[in-house]
Design a protein around this motif. Structure first.
Motif, PDB file in Angstrom:
ATOM      1  N   GLY A  46       0.471  -1.519   8.795  1.00 50.33           N
ATOM      2  CA  GLY A  46       0.080  -2.910   8.669  1.00 50.33           C
ATOM      3  C   GLY A  46      -0.604  -3.170   7.345  1.00 50.33           C
ATOM      4  N   ALA A  47      -1.438  -4.208   7.325  1.00 60.16           N
ATOM      5  CA  ALA A  47      -2.166  -4.564   6.111  1.00 60.16           C
ATOM      6  C   ALA A  47      -3.417  -5.331   6.507  1.00 60.16           C
ATOM      7  CB  ALA A  47      -1.300  -5.407   5.184  1.00 60.16           C
ATOM      8  N   GLU A  48      -4.420  -5.329   5.613  1.00 57.22           N
ATOM      9  CA  GLU A  48      -5.621  -6.106   5.847  1.00 57.22           C
ATOM     10  C   GLU A  48      -6.111  -6.723   4.547  1.00 57.22           C
ATOM     11  OE1 GLU A  48      -8.560  -3.478   7.530  1.00 57.22           O
ATOM     12  OE2 GLU A  48      -9.378  -2.995   5.553  1.00 57.22           O
ATOM     13  N   VAL A  49      -6.777  -7.852   4.692  1.00 53.25           N
ATOM     14  CA  VAL A  49      -7.404  -8.550   3.574  1.00 53.25           C
ATOM     15  C   VAL A  49      -8.910  -8.416   3.724  1.00 53.25           C
ATOM     16  CG1 VAL A  49      -7.754 -10.774   2.435  1.00 53.25           C
ATOM     17  CG2 VAL A  49      -5.493 -10.164   3.323  1.00 53.25           C
ATOM     18  N   GLU A  50      -9.596  -8.054   2.641  1.00 53.98           N
ATOM     19  CA  GLU A  50     -11.035  -7.827   2.678  1.00 53.98           C
ATOM     20  C   GLU A  50     -11.736  -8.734   1.670  1.00 53.98           C
ATOM     21  OE1 GLU A  50     -14.233  -4.102   2.118  1.00 53.98           O
ATOM     22  OE2 GLU A  50     -12.079  -3.809   1.818  1.00 53.98           O
TER      23      GLU A  50
ATOM     24  N   GLY B 158      -4.157   3.911   2.936  1.00 57.90           N
ATOM     25  CA  GLY B 158      -3.764   2.645   2.341  1.00 57.90           C
ATOM     26  C   GLY B 158      -3.994   2.612   0.852  1.00 57.90           C
ATOM     27  N   TYR B 159      -3.497   1.545   0.227  1.00 58.40           N
ATOM     28  CA  TYR B 159      -3.682   1.353  -1.208  1.00 58.40           C
ATOM     29  C   TYR B 159      -4.250  -0.047  -1.418  1.00 58.40           C
ATOM     30  CZ  TYR B 159      -2.863   1.611  -6.222  1.00 58.40           C
ATOM     31  OH  TYR B 159      -3.027   1.647  -7.580  1.00 58.40           O
ATOM     32  N   LYS B 160      -5.408  -0.147  -2.029  1.00 59.18           N
ATOM     33  CA  LYS B 160      -6.105  -1.425  -2.175  1.00 59.18           C
ATOM     34  C   LYS B 160      -5.738  -2.097  -3.498  1.00 59.18           C
ATOM     35  CE  LYS B 160     -10.216  -1.823  -0.490  1.00 59.18           C
ATOM     36  NZ  LYS B 160     -11.672  -1.767  -0.243  1.00 59.18           N
ATOM     37  N   LEU B 161      -5.399  -3.379  -3.377  1.00 55.95           N
ATOM     38  CA  LEU B 161      -5.009  -4.176  -4.529  1.00 55.95           C
ATOM     39  C   LEU B 161      -5.909  -5.398  -4.659  1.00 55.95           C
ATOM     40  CD1 LEU B 161      -1.174  -4.138  -3.834  1.00 55.95           C
ATOM     41  CD2 LEU B 161      -2.333  -2.776  -5.554  1.00 55.95           C
ATOM     42  N   GLY B 162      -6.352  -5.713  -5.855  1.00 55.79           N
ATOM     43  CA  GLY B 162      -7.151  -6.909  -6.076  1.00 55.79           C
ATOM     44  C   GLY B 162      -6.286  -8.159  -6.041  1.00 55.79           C
TER      45      GLY B 162
ATOM     46  N   LYS C  41     -11.021   6.531  -6.352  1.00 49.86           N
ATOM     47  CA  LYS C  41     -10.926   5.721  -7.556  1.00 49.86           C
ATOM     48  C   LYS C  41      -9.513   5.212  -7.816  1.00 49.86           C
ATOM     49  CE  LYS C  41     -14.815   7.873 -10.003  1.00 49.86           C
ATOM     50  NZ  LYS C  41     -15.256   8.620 -11.207  1.00 49.86           N
ATOM     51  N   VAL C  42      -8.511   5.756  -7.122  1.00 49.49           N
ATOM     52  CA  VAL C  42      -7.102   5.479  -7.441  1.00 49.49           C
ATOM     53  C   VAL C  42      -6.686   3.997  -7.385  1.00 49.49           C
ATOM     54  CG1 VAL C  42      -4.732   6.078  -6.818  1.00 49.49           C
ATOM     55  CG2 VAL C  42      -6.501   7.842  -6.854  1.00 49.49           C
ATOM     56  N   PRO C  43      -6.950   3.121  -6.356  1.00 50.60           N
ATOM     57  CA  PRO C  43      -7.843   3.319  -5.219  1.00 50.60           C
ATOM     58  C   PRO C  43      -7.084   3.491  -3.896  1.00 50.60           C
ATOM     59  CG  PRO C  43      -7.623   1.008  -5.726  1.00 50.60           C
ATOM     60  CD  PRO C  43      -6.683   1.727  -6.638  1.00 50.60           C
ATOM     61  N   VAL C  44      -6.932   4.722  -3.465  1.00 50.84           N
ATOM     62  CA  VAL C  44      -6.387   5.054  -2.154  1.00 50.84           C
ATOM     63  C   VAL C  44      -7.519   5.051  -1.134  1.00 50.84           C
ATOM     64  CG1 VAL C  44      -5.339   6.897  -0.784  1.00 50.84           C
ATOM     65  CG2 VAL C  44      -4.457   6.383  -3.064  1.00 50.84           C
ATOM     66  N   VAL C  45      -7.257   4.495   0.056  1.00 51.35           N
ATOM     67  CA  VAL C  45      -8.276   4.381   1.101  1.00 51.35           C
ATOM     68  C   VAL C  45      -7.839   5.162   2.335  1.00 51.35           C
ATOM     69  CG1 VAL C  45      -9.597   2.819   2.570  1.00 51.35           C
ATOM     70  CG2 VAL C  45      -8.919   2.091   0.270  1.00 51.35           C
ATOM     71  N   ILE C  46      -8.702   6.056   2.802  1.00 51.61           N
ATOM     72  CA  ILE C  46      -8.480   6.769   4.059  1.00 51.61           C
ATOM     73  C   ILE C  46      -9.391   6.154   5.119  1.00 51.61           C
ATOM     74  CG2 ILE C  46      -8.672   8.972   5.267  1.00 51.61           C
ATOM     75  CD1 ILE C  46      -7.994  10.386   2.714  1.00 51.61           C
TER      76      ILE C  46
ATOM     77  N   TYR D 153      -1.195  -0.326   4.633  1.00 53.25           N
ATOM     78  CA  TYR D 153      -1.506   1.033   5.076  1.00 53.25           C
ATOM     79  C   TYR D 153      -0.529   1.495   6.146  1.00 53.25           C
ATOM     80  CZ  TYR D 153      -3.831  -1.509   8.890  1.00 53.25           C
ATOM     81  OH  TYR D 153      -4.110  -2.365   9.936  1.00 53.25           O
ATOM     82  N   LEU D 154      -0.498   2.802   6.352  1.00 54.83           N
ATOM     83  CA  LEU D 154       0.287   3.397   7.432  1.00 54.83           C
ATOM     84  C   LEU D 154      -0.387   4.687   7.863  1.00 54.83           C
ATOM     85  CD1 LEU D 154       2.043   5.985   6.143  1.00 54.83           C
ATOM     86  CD2 LEU D 154       3.337   4.114   5.144  1.00 54.83           C
ATOM     87  N   GLY D 155      -0.053   5.144   9.073  1.00 57.62           N
ATOM     88  CA  GLY D 155      -0.684   6.360   9.576  1.00 57.62           C
ATOM     89  C   GLY D 155      -0.213   6.709  10.972  1.00 57.62           C
ATOM     90  N   ALA D 156      -1.072   7.411  11.703  1.00 55.83           N
ATOM     91  CA  ALA D 156      -0.725   7.926  13.032  1.00 55.83           C
ATOM     92  C   ALA D 156      -1.819   7.591  14.036  1.00 55.83           C
ATOM     93  CB  ALA D 156      -0.509   9.432  12.980  1.00 55.83           C
TER      94      ALA D 156
END
Length: 222
Positions: A59-63, A217-221, A180-185, A23-26
């Protein structure tokens, strides 16, 4: 074929599975208890308020999803923080001076851990802890003069990392929505718990980070 792809995509994010999300942002940041520049500081009765300042975060995160509603996320990100002040303008006996963009800029390498609860599909509330490690701290400003003084402009940039604590502990709370994309805000607010400054200078109290971040961000399995 489309039905097979849909089922496969859904199975990546179900309970018992891991996902990774870059993900990235401000950021919008403020330091608590930062002093205003007040008349007693000798600036000819001038009063200048402390303000928020902006920066970037990535950054990035694992869920890991325990159930359809509950998950735990661990991440690593770089985030900019700090504090600013309104512009300062002085005009005394034909002499003019202006200080613009006066601010303290800090940056951290953060490790957030959050517990996420999905109120309904895609929408989650979250809270947790974050461990931050200071990577830089600078005081910056642009100073210019005019009037009877020779016209000049200079950029000030002073490294003040030694005056800040290297470790920062905060409590992040926020919300996120996964399309559903799955884009995460993700919208998150970090409440600073530990003070950022090493010593309390005259006029300065113990200051703590207050950081609002908005990321995409963009979530990947996995």
């Amino acid at each position: 074929m489309m039905a097979t792809l849909s089922v496969s995509a859904q199975s990546r994010f179900e309970a018992g599975r891991f996902t990774v999300q870059p993900y990235l942002g401000a950021t919008g940041a403020m330091l608590s208890n930062m002093p205003d520049i007040a008349p007693e500081d000798g600036l000819f009765g001038l009063s200048v308020d402390a303000t928020a300042t902006g920066g970037c975060i990535f950054g990035a995160e694992v869920e890991y999803r325990f159930t359809d509603r509950l998950s735990l996320a661990a991440g690593l990100n770089y985030a900019e923080a700090g504090c600013g002040w309104d512009d300062i303008e002085l005009s005394v006996m034909g002499q003019k001076a202006k200080m613009k963009d006066l601010k303290v800029e800090t940056s951290y390498l953060n490790v957030p851990l959050t517990l996420n609860y999905y109120l309904f599909k895609g929408f989650a509330v979250k809270a947790g802890v974050q461990f931050g490690f200071l990577t830089s701290a600078d005081v910056k400003a642009t100073v210019s003069t005019g009037g009877d003084l020779p016209s000049l402009s200079m950029n000030l940039d002073e490294d003040v990392k030694d005056e800040f604590n290297k470790f920062d502990f905060s409590i992040p709370v926020g919300i996120s929505y996964e399309f559903k994309v799955p884009v995460v805000i993700d919208l998150r607010y970090n409440f600073g718990v530990t003070k950022v400054n090493k010593e309390s200078e005259p006029g300065f109290k113990d200051s703590r980070n207050q950081i609002l971040s908005l990321t995409v961000g963009y979530k990947l399995g996995i």
